[in-house]
Write an enzyme that holds these catalytic residues in place. Structure first.
Site, PDB file in Angstrom:
ATOM      1  N   TRP A   1       0.652  14.300   3.116  1.00 53.60           N
ATOM      2  CA  TRP A   1      -0.004  13.715   4.286  1.00 53.60           C
ATOM      3  C   TRP A   1       0.971  13.324   5.385  1.00 53.60           C
ATOM      4  O   TRP A   1       0.611  13.234   6.544  1.00 53.60           O
ATOM      5  CB  TRP A   1      -0.806  12.475   3.864  1.00 53.60           C
ATOM      6  CG  TRP A   1      -1.897  12.825   2.909  1.00 53.60           C
ATOM      7  CD1 TRP A   1      -3.141  13.277   3.245  1.00 53.60           C
ATOM      8  CD2 TRP A   1      -1.853  12.795   1.484  1.00 53.60           C
ATOM      9  NE1 TRP A   1      -3.863  13.524   2.099  1.00 53.60           N
ATOM     10  CE2 TRP A   1      -3.102  13.241   1.006  1.00 53.60           C
ATOM     11  CE3 TRP A   1      -0.876  12.433   0.539  1.00 53.60           C
ATOM     12  CZ2 TRP A   1      -3.409  13.334  -0.353  1.00 53.60           C
ATOM     13  CZ3 TRP A   1      -1.175  12.531  -0.807  1.00 53.60           C
ATOM     14  CH2 TRP A   1      -2.432  12.978  -1.241  1.00 53.60           C
TER      15      TRP A   1
ATOM     16  N   ASP B   1       2.212   3.407   2.915  1.00 55.58           N
ATOM     17  CA  ASP B   1       1.209   4.406   2.529  1.00 55.58           C
ATOM     18  C   ASP B   1       1.842   5.683   1.982  1.00 55.58           C
ATOM     19  O   ASP B   1       1.618   6.053   0.844  1.00 55.58           O
ATOM     20  CB  ASP B   1       0.270   4.723   3.704  1.00 55.58           C
ATOM     21  CG  ASP B   1      -1.080   5.290   3.255  1.00 55.58           C
ATOM     22  OD1 ASP B   1      -1.300   5.406   2.039  1.00 55.58           O
ATOM     23  OD2 ASP B   1      -1.913   5.611   4.126  1.00 55.58           O
TER      24      ASP B   1
ATOM     25  N   HIS C   1       1.572   5.341  -2.201  1.00 56.41           N
ATOM     26  CA  HIS C   1       1.129   6.374  -3.144  1.00 56.41           C
ATOM     27  C   HIS C   1       2.361   6.972  -3.813  1.00 56.41           C
ATOM     28  O   HIS C   1       2.934   7.947  -3.315  1.00 56.41           O
ATOM     29  CB  HIS C   1       0.330   7.465  -2.422  1.00 56.41           C
ATOM     30  CG  HIS C   1      -0.966   6.960  -1.869  1.00 56.41           C
ATOM     31  ND1 HIS C   1      -2.168   7.116  -2.509  1.00 56.41           N
ATOM     32  CD2 HIS C   1      -1.231   6.253  -0.737  1.00 56.41           C
ATOM     33  CE1 HIS C   1      -3.129   6.541  -1.798  1.00 56.41           C
ATOM     34  NE2 HIS C   1      -2.583   6.003  -0.712  1.00 56.41           N
TER      35      HIS C   1
ATOM     36  N   HIS D   1       0.841  -1.218   0.000  1.00 57.97           N
ATOM     37  CA  HIS D   1       0.000   0.000   0.000  1.00 57.97           C
ATOM     38  C   HIS D   1       0.866   1.254   0.000  1.00 57.97           C
ATOM     39  O   HIS D   1       1.441   1.635   1.022  1.00 57.97           O
ATOM     40  CB  HIS D   1      -0.940   0.024   1.209  1.00 57.97           C
ATOM     41  CG  HIS D   1      -1.956   1.125   1.110  1.00 57.97           C
ATOM     42  ND1 HIS D   1      -3.292   0.896   0.916  1.00 57.97           N
ATOM     43  CD2 HIS D   1      -1.823   2.477   1.143  1.00 57.97           C
ATOM     44  CE1 HIS D   1      -3.942   2.041   0.836  1.00 57.97           C
ATOM     45  NE2 HIS D   1      -3.062   3.029   0.977  1.00 57.97           N
TER      46      HIS D   1
ATOM     47  N   GLU E   1     -11.538   4.487   6.289  1.00 55.60           N
ATOM     48  CA  GLU E   1     -10.378   5.167   6.914  1.00 55.60           C
ATOM     49  C   GLU E   1     -10.906   6.354   7.716  1.00 55.60           C
ATOM     50  O   GLU E   1     -10.783   7.516   7.329  1.00 55.60           O
ATOM     51  CB  GLU E   1      -9.372   5.625   5.852  1.00 55.60           C
ATOM     52  CG  GLU E   1      -8.071   6.139   6.480  1.00 55.60           C
ATOM     53  CD  GLU E   1      -7.087   6.689   5.473  1.00 55.60           C
ATOM     54  OE1 GLU E   1      -7.381   6.688   4.265  1.00 55.60           O
ATOM     55  OE2 GLU E   1      -6.008   7.138   5.918  1.00 55.60           O
TER      56      GLU E   1
ATOM     57  N   GLN F   1      -9.312   9.131  -5.822  1.00 50.66           N
ATOM     58  CA  GLN F   1      -9.025   9.858  -4.573  1.00 50.66           C
ATOM     59  C   GLN F   1     -10.175  10.774  -4.130  1.00 50.66           C
ATOM     60  O   GLN F   1     -10.476  10.897  -2.949  1.00 50.66           O
ATOM     61  CB  GLN F   1      -7.760  10.705  -4.774  1.00 50.66           C
ATOM     62  CG  GLN F   1      -7.451  11.693  -3.684  1.00 50.66           C
ATOM     63  CD  GLN F   1      -6.453  11.165  -2.676  1.00 50.66           C
ATOM     64  OE1 GLN F   1      -5.357  10.767  -3.022  1.00 50.66           O
ATOM     65  NE2 GLN F   1      -6.844  11.143  -1.424  1.00 50.66           N
TER      66      GLN F   1
ATOM     67  N   HIS G   1      -9.291   1.786  -0.350  1.00 48.34           N
ATOM     68  CA  HIS G   1      -9.211   2.526   0.903  1.00 48.34           C
ATOM     69  C   HIS G   1     -10.605   2.373   1.511  1.00 48.34           C
ATOM     70  O   HIS G   1     -11.588   2.833   0.917  1.00 48.34           O
ATOM     71  CB  HIS G   1      -8.927   3.998   0.636  1.00 48.34           C
ATOM     72  CG  HIS G   1      -7.509   4.277   0.245  1.00 48.34           C
ATOM     73  ND1 HIS G   1      -6.955   3.827  -0.919  1.00 48.34           N
ATOM     74  CD2 HIS G   1      -6.532   4.971   0.902  1.00 48.34           C
ATOM     75  CE1 HIS G   1      -5.685   4.223  -0.977  1.00 48.34           C
ATOM     76  NE2 HIS G   1      -5.406   4.921   0.106  1.00 48.34           N
TER      77      HIS G   1
HETATM   78 FE   FE2 Z   1      -3.461   5.150   1.073  1.00 48.71          FE
END
Ligand code: FE2
Length: 427
Positions: free
Chosen positions: A314, A308, A58, A56, A212, A151, A209
């Protein structure tokens, strides 16, 4: 043989084994292998492991920290805002350059397979094109698998449905989703149904996802589980994050876990992100947010830990080190039992390899000769030290090497060198 690794410790606890490699495959694992090879590695006392796998990530956002500005609050909401500000200024070249730099870091850390979500909510699909090119360019040293990730919401973002199908047509291999981000619970449920149908029709895997949030009523995992069974996708679907399960009623979870087991649901928990992003609305006691990893593992679910984010809108930290990820998961999940610690190591190696469907993965005769030699004696010591990767081997060729880490002391009457992996043996 092309290469022999001598006297290595193996993740299952066996010690002093030689690994013979021929034609990019593991030809044999035995003690005192009599053959000779063009090249030999002395791995005495060190752990030989199959490579790390991150199920997982990005990669379209990684290493973009500071563009256009830093996330001052460190929150998810400011991160989403920042990514929205950056998106119109992205170029294929810039995404590729950052992704390739991340792959360099990954290789140095022995991380040789990554499943990356790629944001398809951009009419230009720049990130899709960039990462498809990166996938080709790195294929000889790293397996990159891409997930079409809406997203901004499959229904909430106006053209996401068309863009997602276009991304799949261009070669993205996994169907993503984000049901908890749709406008209503009902929309979320319908998005799961629609996306599972697309995956079933195209014969693809699913990785969403899912839930979350800290909302105990966010139960899209229930729909994902039911749709998995309805479409015969057992074993090919992954629920990522599942943080709402941390806050769910225990009785409800006792019904949910066996259903997930029946659907052979895979789970990816992202401990570094979950522990920093969840529970932000709490005062004290403050929830940890990580999903119920030990309970899921006891139920027999395949659970992996993912990274992630690394240095993106983030999350400002991280360094492609899956042992840091696993160590955080171990601590947050209070998984300090001996077998639990060993499972945490498997949660960044063989468990995510199963999620990605990697063929020829493993440390057995006949598997691909993809091996990492760690400056640690066993998986638990590896989790403790997050040690240097002395050799990273892909298809029988050394593609990265590091010197053993040690420190020189300048203390009269004390040993001159401290080597953390030998501390129990020497001192
Ligand atoms: Fe993610």
């Amino acid at each position: 043989m092309d290469l022999i690794i001598r006297n290595a410790n193996l993740p299952d606890g066996r010690k002093g084994f030689d690994i013979g490699i021929k034609d990019a495959k593991i030809a044999t694992i035995e003690t005192s292998l009599p053959s000779k090879a063009n090249e030999e590695i002395d791995a005495s006392g060190y752990l030989a492991s199959p490579p790390f796998v991150d199920a997982h990530f990005h990669m379209d956002a990684t290493l973009s920290i500071g563009q256009p500005r830093l996330n001052q609050s460190g929150t998810l909401l400011e991160g989403i805002e920042l990514w929205g500000e950056l998106k119109p200024h992205l170029t294929v070249e810039a995404i590729k350059e950052r992704a390739l730099r991340y792959c360099d870091m990954a290789v140095a850390r022995g991380l040789l397979a990554i499943r990356s979500h790629v944001d398809i909510c951009d009419p230009r699909l720049l990130a899709v094109d960039a990462l498809l090119e990166v996938k080709k360019e790195v294929a000889h040293y790293l397996d990159l698998q891409l997930v079409a990730f809406p997203q901004d919401g499959f229904f909430r973002s106006p053209d996401a449905a068309i863009l997602l199908e276009t991304a799949l047509d261009r070669g993205v291999e996994v169907v993503g989703g984000i049901p908890h981000f749709e406008r209503t619970m009902e929309d979320g449920k319908e998005s799961v149904e629609a996306l599972c149908r697309i995956a079933a029709e195209r014969g693809l895997r699913v990785d969403m996802h899912c839930d979350e949030s800290d909302d105990p009523n966010s139960r899209h995992i229930e729909t994902l589980t039911a749709e998995t069974v309805r479409h015969g996708l057992q074993g090919r679907v992954t629920g990522s994050h599942l943080t709402s399960m941390h806050s769910m009623d225990n009785y409800y979870v006792s019904k949910l876990l066996p259903l997930m087991s029946e659907a052979e649901m895979n789970v990816v928990s992202n401990p570094l992100i979950n522990i920093t992003i969840q529970g932000r609305h709490d005062t004290y006691p403050k929830r940890r947010g990580m999903t119920r990893v030990p309970e899921m593992m006891k139920t027999g679910l395949n659970v992996a830990f993912g990274h992630d984010c690394v240095m993106d809108p983030w999350y400002s930290l991280g360094s492609a080190d899956m042992l840091e990820v696993a160590s955080m998961g171990l601590h947050v999940g209070q998984m300090t039992g001996v077998e639990e610690m060993k499972s945490c190591f498997r949660a960044v190696t063989e468990f995510p390899a199963k999620i990605m469907g990697l063929e020829g993965y493993g440390l057995e005769k006949g598997c691909n000769a993809d091996i990492v030699i760690l400056q640690a004696a066993d998986p638990i010591e590896a989790l403790r030290l997050k040690p240097n990767r002395l050799f990273v081997i892909r298809r029988g060729k050394i593609i990265a090497r590091s010197q053993p880490l040690q420190s020189e002391l300048e203390l009269p009457g004390r040993p001159k060198l401290v080597n953390f992996s030998e501390i129990l043996k020497k001192y």
